[in-house]
Design an enzyme around this catalytic site. Structure first.
Site, PDB file in Angstrom:
ATOM      1  N   CYS A 265       0.912  -1.238   0.037  1.00  0.00           N
ATOM      2  CA  CYS A 265       0.001   0.030  -0.021  1.00  0.00           C
ATOM      3  C   CYS A 265       0.682   1.081   0.004  1.00  0.00           C
ATOM      4  CB  CYS A 265      -0.764  -0.073   1.391  1.00  0.00           C
ATOM      5  SG  CYS A 265      -1.918  -1.557   1.349  1.00  0.00           S
TER       6      CYS A 265
HETATM    7  C1  UGA Z   1      -1.482   0.403   5.524  1.00  0.00           C
HETATM    8  C2  UGA Z   1      -2.159   1.485   6.401  1.00  0.00           C
HETATM    9  O1  UGA Z   1      -1.584   1.538   7.598  1.00  0.00           O
HETATM   10  C3  UGA Z   1      -3.833   0.917   6.266  1.00  0.00           C
HETATM   11  O2  UGA Z   1      -4.520   1.875   7.385  1.00  0.00           O
HETATM   12  C4  UGA Z   1      -4.022   1.019   4.967  1.00  0.00           C
HETATM   13  O3  UGA Z   1      -5.686   0.508   4.942  1.00  0.00           O
HETATM   14  C5  UGA Z   1      -3.358   0.006   4.355  1.00  0.00           C
HETATM   15  O4  UGA Z   1      -2.132   0.429   4.244  1.00  0.00           O
HETATM   16  C6  UGA Z   1      -3.770   0.004   2.899  1.00  0.00           C
HETATM   17  O5  UGA Z   1      -3.706   0.859   2.079  1.00  0.00           O
HETATM   18  O6  UGA Z   1      -4.656  -0.914   2.503  1.00  0.00           O
HETATM   19  P1  UGA Z   1      -0.203  -1.964   5.780  1.00  0.00           P
HETATM   20  O7  UGA Z   1       0.361  -1.709   4.640  1.00  0.00           O
HETATM   21  O8  UGA Z   1      -1.057  -3.247   6.212  1.00  0.00           O
HETATM   22  O9  UGA Z   1      -1.442  -0.798   6.060  1.00  0.00           O
HETATM   23  O10 UGA Z   1       0.775  -1.822   6.864  1.00  0.00           O
HETATM   24  P2  UGA Z   1       1.143  -0.824   8.215  1.00  0.00           P
HETATM   25  O11 UGA Z   1       1.103  -1.426   9.397  1.00  0.00           O
HETATM   26  O12 UGA Z   1       0.738   0.756   7.849  1.00  0.00           O
HETATM   27  O13 UGA Z   1       2.696  -0.921   7.917  1.00  0.00           O
HETATM   28  C7  UGA Z   1       3.526  -0.500   6.625  1.00  0.00           C
HETATM   29  C8  UGA Z   1       4.857  -0.521   6.628  1.00  0.00           C
HETATM   30  O14 UGA Z   1       5.448   0.704   7.358  1.00  0.00           O
HETATM   31  C9  UGA Z   1       5.442  -1.659   7.396  1.00  0.00           C
HETATM   32  O15 UGA Z   1       6.658  -1.989   6.484  1.00  0.00           O
HETATM   33  C10 UGA Z   1       5.983  -1.006   8.720  1.00  0.00           C
HETATM   34  O16 UGA Z   1       7.246  -1.962   9.469  1.00  0.00           O
HETATM   35  C11 UGA Z   1       6.254   0.337   8.335  1.00  0.00           C
HETATM   36  N1  UGA Z   1       6.298   0.973   9.857  1.00  0.00           N
HETATM   37  C12 UGA Z   1       5.180   1.201  10.279  1.00  0.00           C
HETATM   38  C13 UGA Z   1       7.449   1.736  10.159  1.00  0.00           C
HETATM   39  O17 UGA Z   1       8.665   1.522   9.537  1.00  0.00           O
HETATM   40  N2  UGA Z   1       7.436   2.382  11.299  1.00  0.00           N
HETATM   41  C14 UGA Z   1       6.271   2.481  11.911  1.00  0.00           C
HETATM   42  O18 UGA Z   1       6.452   3.448  12.913  1.00  0.00           O
HETATM   43  C15 UGA Z   1       5.019   1.861  11.515  1.00  0.00           C
END
Ligand code: UGA
Length: 425
Positions: A265
């Site tokens: 995403c």
């Molecule tokens: C993300 C959004 O959080 C959802 O709200 C959205 O619906 C979704 O995309 C989408 O568009 O369908 P997701 O891709 O499942 O969800 O993952 P996240 O939990 O947001 O994490 C994304 C990335 O950011 C991961 O690689 C994670 O490791 C990284 N991350 C997250 C960080 O590096 N630091 C943080 O503080 C949080």
């Protein structure tokens, strides 16, 4: 009131939405072209790893939830949800071909109906798509009067791994609609959930989704930039962000510095928003920087590694964590991918381990060895890189004694082992 709903697309958004709407009591048909997925779902087996999903499937499949490859349920559905993928196109924009073909099939299926229907887009699409692509396609193919079909854009905010929880306890529900009646009818399918609900135009709803993902990505790249500065200054960025995040105007979420964001995403949506901005003559300087920081971040792992072990030729490097984040078997755009590719190019022998994502990563990078447990990956390794925030990695301890040299570099703040060096801390 129970509504008959058809969900088009059995990917993770479509499947989770279909399952959760059935849990809310609606009668749901999930339309998916892949027959193996249809069969698995109808047996109560989710084709993806998602907390709590299997229980819902087992409770509702064969009762008020059915998967099928045909569009037969559409004419009887009061609400049709489009949940197909919008992958990144060659030019960085969103590829809307699956949206077009879903809209065509829905329109053709609606020729056989008399009642009023709401067609809703849940897929992430650029502003204007529902109004200028979905609506005219459905109307033309259905040969209906303008007032026989209403249009809604209802973005999803589901995190992989926590998608069921996010669906059932959302921060907000956004409903963009072509007219009052379409929005009112659609609102009904969420009754039973307690959450602030906002009604908007179709385009505002589409933009809310891109803006949310772009903002969260910006928080991460911002934290990584601060983390990179902190590392040079010998400051622990996690102490800093704890102090910063307690300001309620900032909040403590998504401030975890590390190897950057991955997944299906954030990278694609930020890229689509940049593309969109350029198309309307805007230079999205901040969004460009968000991507640039994210692209460079994984290479910092390699720099730190070489600083510690020198030339990587012939060295055994354990890569622990392959999924793009914890609690998923999804490795798409994982930050482990550029790291592993660079290691291979520099002649290292990579031994990789992930609790769930060995199989998905082996399809992306087949040429390394995949291990059944962390010990096998760590045995006689010259160094170890941690790339995913799996909570169970915090228990790794004696396993590191198996290494030839205890060089451990964390791309995610998760280990409790004292010898680890962090990418930004
Ligand atoms: C993300 C959004 O959080 C959802 O709200 C959205 O619906 C979704 O995309 C989408 O568009 O369908 P997701 O891709 O499942 O969800 O993952 P996240 O939990 O947001 O994490 C994304 C990335 O950011 C991961 O690689 C994670 O490791 C990284 N991350 C997250 C960080 O590096 N630091 C943080 O503080 C949080």
């Amino acid at each position: 009131m129970h509504t008959r709903i058809s969900v088009v697309g059995g990917g993770y958004v479509g499947l989770v939405s279909a399952a959760c709407f059935s849990q809310l009591g609606h009668i749901v048909n999930l339309i998916e072209i892949d027959p193996t997925k249809v069969q698995a779902i109808n047996q109560g087996r989710p084709p993806i790893y998602e907390n709590g999903l299997e229980e819902i499937l087992l409770a509702h499949v064969g009762k008020n939830l059915t998967a099928t490859s045909s569009y037969e349920s559409i004419p009887d559905s009061e609400v049709v949800l489009i949940c197909v993928g919008t992958p990144q196109a060659q030019d960085g924009g969103a590829d809307l071909s699956m949206i077009s073909s879903a809209a065509r099939s829905i329109g053709i299926a609606l020729q056989r109906s008399d009642g009023y229907h709401v067609v809703a887009v849940k897929s992430t699409v650029p502003p204007g798509t529902t109004e200028h692509l979905v609506r005219p396609t459905v109307m033309k193919c259905s040969e209906k009067d303008a007032n026989a079909i209403g249009f809604v854009m209802n973005p999803e905010f589901l995190r992989e791994g926590l998608a069921v929880q996010d669906f059932m306890k959302p921060d907000r529900i956004v409903i963009g609609s072509s007219d009052q009646m379409a929005g009112d009818r659609f609102e009904g399918i969420y009754s039973g959930l307690e959450a602030p609900l906002i009604r908007t135009s179709l385009t505002a709803a589409e933009m809310i989704k891109y803006t949310s993902n772009a903002f969260l990505s910006t928080k991460i790249s911002f934290s990584n930039e601060i983390g990179n500065i902190c590392k040079r200054l010998g400051i622990d960025v996690y102490e800093v962000m704890k102090g910063v995040g307690l300001d309620h105007r900032i909040n403590p979420y998504f401030l975890n510095a590390g190897a950057g964001f991955g997944g299906s995403c954030f990278p694609k949506d930020v890229s689509a928003l940049i593309h969109l901005a350029k198309n309307v003559g805007e230079d999205p300087a901040l969004l460009n920087a968000v991507v640039e920081i994210n692209d460079k971040q994984p290479m910092r792992m390699i720099e730190l590694l070489e600083k510690r072990v020198g030339n990587l030729q012939g060295k055994k490097i354990a890569v622990i964590g392959l999924a793009f984040k914890n609690d998923t078997d999804d490795a798409r755009e994982s930050r482990a991918i550029p790291v592993i590719i660079e290691l291979i190019q520099r002649g290292a022998k990579v031994a990789a381990y992930d609790p769930q994502a060995n199989s998905s990563m082996s399809k992306i990078v087949p040429e390394i060895s995949y291990c059944a447990n962390p010990s096998d990956a760590l045995e006689m390794a010259d160094a170890c890189l941690v790339m995913t925030e799996w909570p169970e990695f915090s228990y790794l301890d004696r396993e590191f004694d198996l290494m030839k040299r205890k060089v451990i570099i964390e791309g995610r703040r998760i280990l409790s082992c004292k010898d680890a060096e962090g990418i930004c801390w």
